[in-house]
Design an enzyme around this catalytic site. Structure first.
Site, short mmCIF file in Angstrom:
data_model
loop_
_atom_site.label_atom_id
_atom_site.label_comp_id
_atom_site.label_asym_id
_atom_site.label_seq_id
_atom_site.Cartn_x
_atom_site.Cartn_y
_atom_site.Cartn_z
N ARG A 167 0.85 -1.19 0.00
CA ARG A 167 0.00 0.00 0.00
C ARG A 167 0.89 1.25 0.00
O ARG A 167 1.86 1.29 -0.74
CB ARG A 167 -0.98 -0.03 1.18
N CYS A 346 -7.76 -22.95 -5.17
CA CYS A 346 -8.58 -22.72 -6.36
C CYS A 346 -9.06 -21.27 -6.42
O CYS A 346 -9.40 -20.77 -7.49
CB CYS A 346 -9.78 -23.67 -6.37
#
Ligand SMILES: Cc1cc2nc3c(=O)[nH]c(=O)nc-3n(C[C@H](O)[C@H](O)[C@H](O)COP(=O)(O)O)c2cc1C
Length: 369
Positions: A167, A346
């Site tokens: 960030r 996944c």
């Protein structure tokens, strides 16, 4: 079996009951469901939970340590963790989004002409320009806020803070984004100044608080990550951060590229394997004796035990595996490892759920209904 996983460890002056840490994971869940999830994870035996992305600013958007409601929320999270003998760490960050620019896109977002994904890309495109234009005085105010926020986090019950090296810190660190020509921009020593001031501000305010630093590493050939630092810059960044007051490092791939690079699936072209970011921890290890926590696809007790036992990493952080099975640690300690629900990386319901604004879940959740 798995003695190292289950052995206590002193992380920057704080005693952990074992080596497993829940990596920062924004969940986008309704409040009560989120508390339940954190309770499950703490109850499941991990030594520490890192609460991701707690802003250091007094903001009107989202939760903040400075508001009564926000403070009560973080206090509640600390209470939940402590109930199960689990430590809790606040990942402090400053957003790199230019809020003024964002307002311009609000009508497009509201009329669904701009998707959240597109908004993210639009804001990312402007991040360098924005960061490079913040006046020096304002930068100093932001880095001072890290100290203020750390003091509040401690009051709320957090045991440790972590400076998010991505960030705004990551943007200042990166020569891709940081185009400043003052003391905060230019060579590596100047680009690390923002992070050093943030850490030093915490250390000044909280002399005894353990400070972890989320070291975000960018890679070239092939190029992955845009913020953060190059491996070649680690010998400059690490000693200076250490001198400023950092007591441990958590090493991962830098952000500001695709989210599926920092949270890679098992089909990722470059980071498909278990322990995919540990090569960055190996690089960091060359320049510090402080504890290092590794992250990235960690999931199987045998693999994790080997990495810890060899001293390659001191602690192992997991996000998706503990979402898949919060009881991973208890199962590993109790000899029930064969019943672990293994994360197959996944991303369908965790990262996928977050991106679809449905909150973070797991493909295994259905089984339990
Ligand atoms: C749904 C989700 C949300 C995440 N939120 C954050 C976050 O707020 N801050 C952060 O630094 N990392 C965040 N991460 C990244 C994880 O901390 C971790 O680095 C990454 O998932 C790789 O670890 P894993 O393979 O154990 O999941 C998030 C990951 C996931 C899956």
């Amino acid at each position: 079996m798995y003695e190292t996983i289950n052995s206590p460890f002193n992380l920057g002056g704080m005693q952990l009951k074992n080596r497993i840490i829940f990596a920062p994971t924004t969940m986008g869940l309704p409040k009560d469901e989120y508390y339940k999830k954190i309770d499950q994870i703490a109850r499941g035996g991990c030594a520490m939970i890192i609460i991701g992305d707690i802003t250091v600013s007094k903001t009107l958007f989202g939760r903040s340590l400075y508001s009564k409601k926000g403070f009560a929320h973080y206090k509640k999270l600390a209470e939940i963790a402590h109930l199960h003998g689990c430590k809790i760490c606040a990942q402090l960050f400053k957003s790199d989004a230019n809020m003024k620019a964002m307002l311009k896109y609000v009508p497009g977002v509201l009329t669904k002409k701009i998707s959240m994904e597109e908004l993210r890309n639009l804001l990312n495109d402007q991040v360098g320009k924005y960061i490079s234009s913040i006046p020096e005085k304002k930068v100093k105010e932001i880095t001072t806020d890290f100290g203020e926020a750390a003091a509040l986090a401690k009051m709320a019950g957090f045991d440790m803070v972590r400076v998010h090296g991505d960030r705004m810190c990551g943007i200042f660190s990166s020569e891709i984004f940081n185009c400043r020509t003052d003391k905060y921009g230019g060579n590596s020593k100047k680009r690390v100044r923002f992070a050093i001031e943030a850490v030093a501000s915490i250390r000044k305010k909280m002399p005894d608080l353990p400070i972890d630093y989320n070291l975000s590493v960018r890679q070239e050939n092939p190029h992955y990550g845009n913020a953060g630092v190059l491996v070649e810059e680690l010998p400059i960044f690490i000693p200076l951060l250490e001198k400023a007051g950092v007591t441990s490092f958590h090493v991962t791939l830098a952000n500001h590229s695709e989210l599926e690079d920092t949270i890679p699936t098992s089909k990722h072209p470059y980071f498909p394997e278990e322990g995919c970011f540990l090569k960055f921890s190996d690089e960091a290890r060359k320049y510090t004796k402080l504890p290092i926590c590794g992250v990235g696809g960690l999931a199987t007790p045998d693999f994790v035990e080997t990495q810890l036992k060899s001293g390659r990493i001191d602690c192992a952080a997991m996000s998706r595996q503990l979402i898949a099975d919060p009881d991973w640690v208890n199962k590993t300690a109790g000899g029930h490892q064969s019943t672990i629900k293994h994360c197959i990386r996944c991303n369908i319901k965790c990262l996928g759920g977050m991106q679809k604004h449905q909150g973070v879940h797991c493909i295994y959740d259905k089984e339990e209904k």
